[in-house]
Scaffold this active site. Structure first.
Site, mmCIF file in Angstrom:
data_model
loop_
_atom_site.group_PDB
_atom_site.id
_atom_site.type_symbol
_atom_site.label_atom_id
_atom_site.label_comp_id
_atom_site.label_asym_id
_atom_site.label_seq_id
_atom_site.Cartn_x
_atom_site.Cartn_y
_atom_site.Cartn_z
ATOM 1 N N SER A 137 8.906 -1.966 -1.845
ATOM 2 C CA SER A 137 8.922 -0.507 -1.761
ATOM 3 C C SER A 137 10.144 -0.041 -0.988
ATOM 4 O O SER A 137 10.401 -0.514 0.126
ATOM 5 C CB SER A 137 7.651 -0.006 -1.070
ATOM 6 N N ALA A 138 10.904 0.894 -1.562
ATOM 7 C CA ALA A 138 12.198 1.291 -1.003
ATOM 8 C C ALA A 138 12.089 1.947 0.362
ATOM 9 O O ALA A 138 12.979 1.783 1.202
ATOM 10 C CB ALA A 138 12.920 2.225 -1.974
ATOM 11 N N HIS A 139 11.036 2.711 0.613
ATOM 12 C CA HIS A 139 10.987 3.433 1.884
ATOM 13 C C HIS A 139 10.762 2.510 3.077
ATOM 14 O O HIS A 139 10.884 2.930 4.223
ATOM 15 C CB HIS A 139 9.919 4.540 1.842
ATOM 16 N N GLN A 150 7.564 -5.583 3.392
ATOM 17 C CA GLN A 150 8.031 -5.546 4.780
ATOM 18 C C GLN A 150 9.266 -6.401 5.021
ATOM 19 O O GLN A 150 10.021 -6.152 5.961
ATOM 20 C CB GLN A 150 6.913 -5.997 5.721
ATOM 21 N N GLY A 159 5.741 1.300 -4.211
ATOM 22 C CA GLY A 159 5.389 -0.094 -4.002
ATOM 23 C C GLY A 159 3.953 -0.377 -4.387
ATOM 24 O O GLY A 159 3.638 -1.457 -4.914
ATOM 25 N N THR A 160 3.066 0.566 -4.118
ATOM 26 C CA THR A 160 1.661 0.390 -4.490
ATOM 27 C C THR A 160 1.518 0.261 -5.999
ATOM 28 O O THR A 160 0.786 -0.601 -6.501
ATOM 29 C CB THR A 160 0.823 1.567 -3.966
ATOM 30 N N CYS A 188 -10.389 2.935 16.255
ATOM 31 C CA CYS A 188 -10.570 4.333 16.623
ATOM 32 C C CYS A 188 -9.576 5.265 15.934
ATOM 33 O O CYS A 188 -9.698 6.479 16.059
ATOM 34 C CB CYS A 188 -10.440 4.496 18.132
#
Length: 460
Positions: free
Chosen positions: A194-196, A177, A69-70, A320
């Site tokens: 993105s498939a995942h 998403q 996807g990136t 954090c």
């Protein structure tokens, strides 16, 4: 062990597993070849492209598969900017885009272009009018996610797309998403996913570019995937990605209603079970499976580790949990609390029992973490001192806010507390604490001892 981090990576869908295994035997050959094995591979690739295009809502020849996807985002942004370089060099994005979009923007700036970030409301959504106002005659491309990856807020894609169309600016939508839950509203020019994220295998992204959009692929030319995604296609993974997208879409309506009910339970009960909690993101226009909340006086990383010990896998946008000790850019843009941030994103099939057990263990874990950090009781006794200064230099989240809360009851109404801090998270968390407490955040100024002085006035 309940896995509550589907927004990072959804478990592999059973249909994806079946398709992957089957295509390992049938789809190993080069789909660009004319021999029998190549033709069989080409048929599988074409069928996967048609299935994915149908889910996206585009023509098959408008869609290519990428290694992630990136890569889809980067290829889409660089290609669209290059294709419209004669128009201008401005890129307009929302302030809460995925890091892949922001990194592409940084590369564009380094190459001499300009990037404009449109701010968001406290819910995490952009104002369509503000987005429209950011567009001008030199804007080459605009980017807007369909839904936020950290807080689940859905963006007004249709309204922004209409504004972009009126301005003659193509809109790239990052649908990573949301695509598994349904199609993106019409009006976009480019779309990445993105498939995942929907239960497909990792290592497969998709990029759709509408016909008529000026697009110039960057990098060395390649004959595969219309020159937009060079290299040999990972055909088994592509087939599994397309098959799982079709499968999750078929289940989406029923599963979305069920998971929305579970998320509503979390949104309603966490603030009642745990004191000093802020649930963030739009309560209505949001993804059905995702909820994010932040706990005052809590170290986010410690809370995540404690939840992991209890068998719950969640994620966080807290400062954090970052090696740079800076708040999540999404939470910062929203102006919400970043301390003790927990993102719960439920995968398909999550049970009510798992959610109820999560709600049962959470209050004790938060109380334990707060106790270790020396957090104050929820109600502080009033005092008489008119002003106090807290030196929290060198102390990291959430200690500066904890020390503020400990002494705040020692100043009378109208008195002030000044917190000296060199932790970037304080710039977000102290104003957020004031809003949660109904107190006045006066502002900040440089501290003579280094760092920044944050001034809070007691109003009640």
């Amino acid at each position: 062990m309940p896995y509550f981090d589907a927004a990072s990576a959804a478990p592999l869908h059973p249909v994806a597993r079946q398709a992957l295994l089957a295509s390992l035997d049938e789809g190993w050959a080069d789909p660009a070849r004319l021999h029998r094995e190549g033709r069989r591979a080409r048929m599988l690739l074409d069928a996967a492209r048609e299935a994915a295009a149908d889910a996206v809502g585009c023509r098959p020849d408008e869609l290519v598969f990428t290694p992630s996807g990136t890569r889809a985002v980067h290829a889409g942004i660089s290609g669209a900017l290059a294709g419209r370089r004669r128009v201008g060099d401005r890129l307009v994005v929302s302030a809460v885009e995925h890091s892949s979009v922001l990194h592409a923007g940084q590369a564009h700036t380094a190459a001499g272009g300009s990037v404009t970030e449109v701010p968001v409301e406290r819910s995490g959504a952009v104002d369509p009018e503000a987005f429209a106002a950011a567009l001008d005659a030199r804007t080459a491309l605009a980017c807007l996610q369909s839904a936020n990856h950290e807080v689940g807020t859905e963006q007004p894609v249709a309204e922004v797309a209409a504004a972009c169309r009126a301005a003659g600016v193509p809109l790239l939508v990052d649908a990573a998403q949301s695509l598994g839950w349904g199609p993106v509203p019409e009006g976009w020019s480019l779309l990445a996913a993105s498939a995942h994220k929907w239960g497909g295998p990792a290592g497969v992204g998709l990029l759709a570019v509408r016909k008529g959009v000026r697009f110039a692929p960057q990098g060395p030319a390649d004959e595969r995937e219309s020159g937009r995604a060079p290299g040999f296609e990972n055909l088994p993974a592509i087939v599994a990605a397309a098959a799982s997208l079709r499968a999750v879409r078929a289940e989406a309506a029923a599963e979305a209603a069920r998971l929305r009910g579970l998320v509503d339970r979390i949104r309603a009960r966490v603030p009642r079970l745990v004191p000093d909690v802020e649930v963030v993101g739009d309560p209505v226009r949001r993804l059905p499976h995702l909820v994010t909340f932040s706990c005052l006086y809590v170290d986010g990383e410690t809370l995540l580790l404690e939840l992991d010990k209890e068998g719950f896998s969640v994620s966080s946008g807290s400062s954090c949990t970052s090696s740079t000790l800076t708040p999540s850019h999404v939470l910062r843009a929203m102006g919400v609390l970043s301390e003790g941030n927990v993102r719960v994103s439920l995968p398909t099939g999550t049970s009510e029992e798992d959610v109820d057990r999560f709600l049962a263990v959470l209050p004790g874990l938060v109380a334990s973490v707060r106790d270790r950090l020396g957090a104050p009781e929820p109600v502080a006794a009033p005092g008489a001192t008119g002003t106090l200064v807290i030196d929290a230099l060198g102390k990291r989240c959430p200690i500066p806010v904890i020390e503020l809360a400990k002494v705040f009851g020692d100043v009378p109404v109208g008195g002030t507390v000044t917190v000296l801090s060199d932790d970037e998270a304080a710039r977000l968390d102290i104003p957020a604490w004031c809003e949660m407490r109904g107190q006045e955040y006066v502002g900040e100024e440089p501290s003579p001892k280094g760092g920044t002085a944050y001034v809070v006035r007691r109003v009640s």
